[in-house]
Design an enzyme around this catalytic site. Structure first.
Site, short mmCIF file in Angstrom:
data_model
loop_
_atom_site.label_atom_id
_atom_site.label_comp_id
_atom_site.label_asym_id
_atom_site.label_seq_id
_atom_site.Cartn_x
_atom_site.Cartn_y
_atom_site.Cartn_z
CG ASN A 1 -0.36 -0.13 2.53
OD1 ASN A 1 0.64 -0.81 2.70
ND2 ASN A 1 -0.94 0.52 3.52
CD GLU B 1 -5.74 -5.79 -0.74
OE1 GLU B 1 -5.10 -4.69 -0.66
OE2 GLU B 1 -6.47 -6.19 0.16
CB CYS C 1 -9.24 -4.27 -3.09
SG CYS C 1 -7.98 -3.02 -2.83
CB CYS D 1 -5.52 -1.22 -1.27
SG CYS D 1 -6.79 -0.39 -0.32
#
Ligand code: THU
Length: 160
Positions: free
Chosen positions: A62, A75, A115, A73
């Site tokens: 992140n 992801e 996400c 983020c």
């Protein structure tokens, strides 16, 4: 009126040793990349590792910003990087873990709504389930696809 009920499967593992070697390796990469997180505001360091169909592993952490919403983020950093470098290659799985300061969280971290939306888009784009491996310090939750994380969703069908 009819009531619809959705059931999702979450496979809970008590420790990393119960995972197969591929998932263990991915999780190790996710853990390592938390060191590259830039999180001076939350001190919540998240790492994500994405395994592609061609065997490549892409990692992301992140990245925060003084203008809070401008951060991203772990992801999405990893997925967007993977899709940018290998646009035709499906995503097989993603492992995610987080630590507060130096201590990895007990409870597996669950991806935020945005996400989940991006994971779902990637799953649909390649028409292949993405295995989602969410880890805590010991416990690991595995969810077999992104659709399960966002069962009632907005997708390209709605735009037709
Ligand atoms: N964060 C992630 O990177 N992934 C998640 O699944 C949850 C939240 C980040 C965003 C922000 O930098 C920090 O964690 C605190 O919310």
């Amino acid at each position: 009126m009819k009531k619809k009920q959705l059931i999702i499967d979450i496979f809970e593992y008590e420790n990393y040793a119960e995972l197969n070697t591929e998932d263990q390796k991915l999780l190790k990469k996710a853990k390592e990349i938390t060191d590259n997180s830039y999180a001076p505001y939350s001190n919540f360091h998240v790492g994500a590792a994405v395994l592609l169909e061609n065997g490549e592993i892409i990692t992301g952490a992140n990245q925060e910003n003084a203008a809070y919403p401008s951060g991203l983020c772990a992801e999405r950093v990893a997925i967007f990087w993977a899709n940018s470098q290998y646009p035709g290659v499906a995503v097989k799985s993603i492992a995610v873990i987080a630590r507060k300061e130096q201590k990895f969280v007990e409870k597996p971290v669950a991806p935020c709504g945005a996400c989940r939306q991006v994971l779902l888009e990637t799953e649909k784009r390649y028409n292949q389930p993405i295995k989602i491996i969410l880890a805590g310090e010991n416990r690991v939750d595995i969810i077999e696809n992104a659709q399960s994380l966002l069962p009632v969703n907005f997708d390209k069908e709605a735009l037709k």
